[in-house]
Structures are given as structure tokens and as C-alpha cells.
Design an enzyme around this catalytic site. Structure first.
Site, PDB file in Angstrom:
ATOM      1  N   SER A  37      53.031  81.211  94.731  1.00  0.00           N
ATOM      2  CA  SER A  37      52.766  80.390  94.361  1.00  0.00           C
ATOM      3  C   SER A  37      53.495  78.978  93.213  1.00  0.00           C
ATOM      4  CB  SER A  37      51.585  80.929  92.805  1.00  0.00           C
ATOM      5  OG  SER A  37      53.095  81.693  91.933  1.00  0.00           O
ATOM      6  N   GLU A  39      54.637  75.471  90.973  1.00  0.00           N
ATOM      7  CA  GLU A  39      54.461  75.453  89.391  1.00  0.00           C
ATOM      8  C   GLU A  39      54.892  74.305  88.948  1.00  0.00           C
ATOM      9  OE1 GLU A  39      55.355  77.868  85.698  1.00  0.00           O
ATOM     10  OE2 GLU A  39      56.771  76.207  84.919  1.00  0.00           O
ATOM     11  N   ASP A 131      57.449  77.109  72.708  1.00  0.00           N
ATOM     12  CA  ASP A 131      59.064  77.082  72.214  1.00  0.00           C
ATOM     13  C   ASP A 131      58.094  75.709  70.826  1.00  0.00           C
ATOM     14  OD1 ASP A 131      60.197  77.662  74.349  1.00  0.00           O
ATOM     15  OD2 ASP A 131      60.134  75.170  75.296  1.00  0.00           O
ATOM     16  N   PHE A 240      71.661  73.531  80.695  1.00  0.00           N
ATOM     17  CA  PHE A 240      69.888  74.044  80.530  1.00  0.00           C
ATOM     18  C   PHE A 240      70.114  76.036  80.083  1.00  0.00           C
ATOM     19  CE2 PHE A 240      66.029  75.542  81.078  1.00  0.00           C
ATOM     20  CZ  PHE A 240      64.812  75.394  80.312  1.00  0.00           C
ATOM     21  N   HIS A 290      57.365  83.085  92.549  1.00  0.00           N
ATOM     22  CA  HIS A 290      56.205  82.103  91.530  1.00  0.00           C
ATOM     23  C   HIS A 290      57.615  80.427  92.113  1.00  0.00           C
ATOM     24  CE1 HIS A 290      53.750  79.898  88.760  1.00  0.00           C
ATOM     25  NE2 HIS A 290      54.945  80.068  88.256  1.00  0.00           N
TER      26      HIS A 290
END
Length: 313
Positions: A37, A39, A131, A240, A290
Site C-alpha cells: 500500500s 501513502e 499532531d 526528523f 505500507h
């Protein structure tokens, strides 16, 4: 950036961890094509929208199980997320999953968004706490909203018979008081009605394998789908990862050493690293993945191709 490995426990998992890594890598021809899959994130400009749709059209022939579209902090991309998901329903053969968060909205407002998705033909929601909005130092539930993702999952069940995915953190959510408390949060989301969990990205295979062993011991039976992040900007990922609690192993820094100004080489290294990560997980019984595309079709397509995915007729 490296974290100390957790104490080893007895069992087949740890026997694998103590053995040679290369022995676990399978012959590519002997492995089935994994379930994939992808994103995407909603575009912020006309140029970014063109890039997004080039990415969608390039990956569509691979026949992914679904594609998800993210939702900005504080619901800032609500309209763009909805329009992107609705267009995917109308104009492609893909099955979209819309991200939805609890931040900055009442329960009824969140339910209204869910009803809009249902009316648009969307049957899969990725339910997340979300967030804090820009400028906020920590998460604060909306006075009339859902407090946590588990509450959102229950609310979605009141709207329709959605397939519901939730987030999972192999290396523990940065705001969790402990790894056990974080696992309990995941269990409560599943018990509330979630049908799948998708993990935060990770780079060391044993991080994920230890995590799913802990999930199994906690009685979590739904699929825990690994989130795979292709790395093109190593320094950005290091920065990050420090904020989101993911570790970056030293071997990855070595692989990207000296190619800061060589985009083509960085992309080739990234594709190989991500594909080998998937193959190693496949060798240990994982069959669904994913991929966080960052709206870049070429890298996601190359990884899928290495793994054996081919355009469907």
C-alpha cells in the site's frame, strides 16, 4: 542516534537475531510478491498537485491494496485531503484510505467529516490522534472532541462500517510514559474496533520483529503492517527521527556518506535499502507493507519493481 537494543528473550526470534543476517535474505525468485500500500500527502499548490497525480497514475497499475492520504496537524488539510480522496474514488481503480485526526474539532465535526467520506464512497479510515496545531507545544484534546485515537475509533464505528487502521510505534511514541503503556494504548485502539495497525517507520528489522512479538503476547491479533520509508535525504531523516522517536542505525549513515550532492546515487541506495528491508521482513513471515512515498513515484515504483510487483493488465 542509535538506541540500546532491548534485552534478548528466549525463542525462535532471538535465535534468528543472534544468527548471521545474510542467511535470512531469501532468493528473490523464491519469494511471493508482497502486498503493498502507498501513502500520499495532499498538495499545497498547483505544481504539487500535478506531482501528486503523476505519482498516483504511475503507481496505480501496480494494484496496491489501498492508498492513504494524510491529514495535516490540527486538520489544516481537511478540504485538500477530502478532495484528493474523492478524486481517487472517481477517477482511479484505487481503494483510498483517508486519514482523520481528533485535533481541533468537536466529536460532531469529526463525525461529519467521516460521513462526508462515506458519502464519497470511502470505506477505509486511518484514525490517528494527530499532531498539535502549529504553535502548540503539546497535544491538548478539544473540549468537545475525542480525547484519544481509541475514542475516535469508537466514534467512527457509530458512523459506518469502516475499515479502520491506526498507528503503532515499534520504538514507542515519544510522548508515552513507557513502552508498556504505549503498547496498552495500541491494544485499546484495537479493542475499540480498529482492524489494522500501520507502524511508524523503522530501519532495523529486529526492532519490528521484537515489537510484533510483544504485540502477540499482549493479545493483539490484527495485522501490524510495517511502514517503510525510502530515505533520500539522510540528514533530514536524522533530524526528523530525533523528534518522532525512531532510531537511525550507524550503517545507514555509512551508506549515504559522501553522496549529499549526488541525488541519483542517493535514490539508488535508498531503493536498495528499502527493498532489502522488505525482503528480510518477508523471510521472517511478514507479507504486507505500507510505503511512505512522499509523493515521489520513481522511488516507490523502483522499490515495488525490485520486490516483484508488475503492472496489472
Amino acid at each position: 542516534m542509535e538506541k540500546t537494543a532491548a534485552p534478548k528473550e528466549t525463542g525462535t526470534l532471538d535465535r534468528w537475531l543472534s544468527g548471521p543476517r545474510i542467511a535470512a535474505l531469501p532468493n528473490p525468485q523464491a519469494m511471493p510478491v508482497p502486498k503493498l500500500s502507498f501513502e500520499f500527502f495532499p498538495p499545497k499548490s498547483e505544481k504539487m498537485e500535478e506531482q501528486l497525480w503523476e505519482c498516483i497514475r504511475r503507481l496505480e497499475p501496480l494494484g496496491p491494496r489501498f492508498v492513504s492520504v494524510t491529514y495535516g496537524a490540527g486538520g489544516t488539510t481537511r478540504s485538500r485531503t477530502h478532495s484528493t480522496v474523492a478524486r481517487i474514488v472517481r477517477e482511479t481503480s484505487l481503494t483510498p484510505a483517508a486519514h482523520l485526526t481528533t485535533v481541533g474539532a468537536t466529536r460532531e465535526e469529526v463525525k461529519e467529516v467521516a460521513r462526508e467520506y462515506w458519502e464519497a464512497g470511502v470505506r477505509h479510515i486511518v484514525a490517528l490522534r494527530g499532531d498539535p496545531p502549529a504553535g502548540a507545544t503539546k497535544y491538548e484534546p478539544h473540549p468537545g472532541g475525542y480525547a484519544q485515537a481509541e475514542d475516535l475509533v469508537r466514534g467512527l464505528r457509530e458512523v459506518g462500517d469502516f475499515e479502520i487502521s491506526v498507528g503503532a510505534y515499534p520504538e514507542t511514541h515519544p510522548e508515552a510514559i513507557s513502552a508498556d503503556a504505549d503498547l496498552d494504548f495500541l491494544k485499546r485502539k484495537i479493542d475499540a474496533g480498529a482492524t489494522r495497525a500501520i507502524t511508524q517507520y523503522f530501519f532495523d528489522t529486529e526492532v519490528y520483529l521484537r515489537f510484533i512479538e510483544r504485540c502477540a503476547k499482549a493479545g493483539i491479533k490484527v495485522p501490524i503492517v510495517p511502514g517503510i520509508l525510502p530515505v533520500t535525504n539522510y540528514q533530514q531523516v536524522v533530524k526528523f527521527s530525533a523528534m518522532c522517536g525512531a532510531s537511525v542505525p550507524a550503517w545507514m549513515g555509512h551508506l549515504f556518506e559522501g553522496v549529499d550532492d549526488d541525488l541519483d546515487t542517493r535514490r539508488m541506495v535508498s531503493a536498495v535499502v528499502a527493498a532489502e528491508q522488505v525482503r528480510l521482513l518477508q523471510a521472517n513471515g511478514v507479507d504486507e507493507f505500507h510505503i511512505y512515498t512522499l509523493n515521489r513515484a520513481d522511488l516507490a515504483y523502483a522499490i515495488a519493481h525490485i520486490l516483484g510487483a508488475r503492472p496489472k493488465a
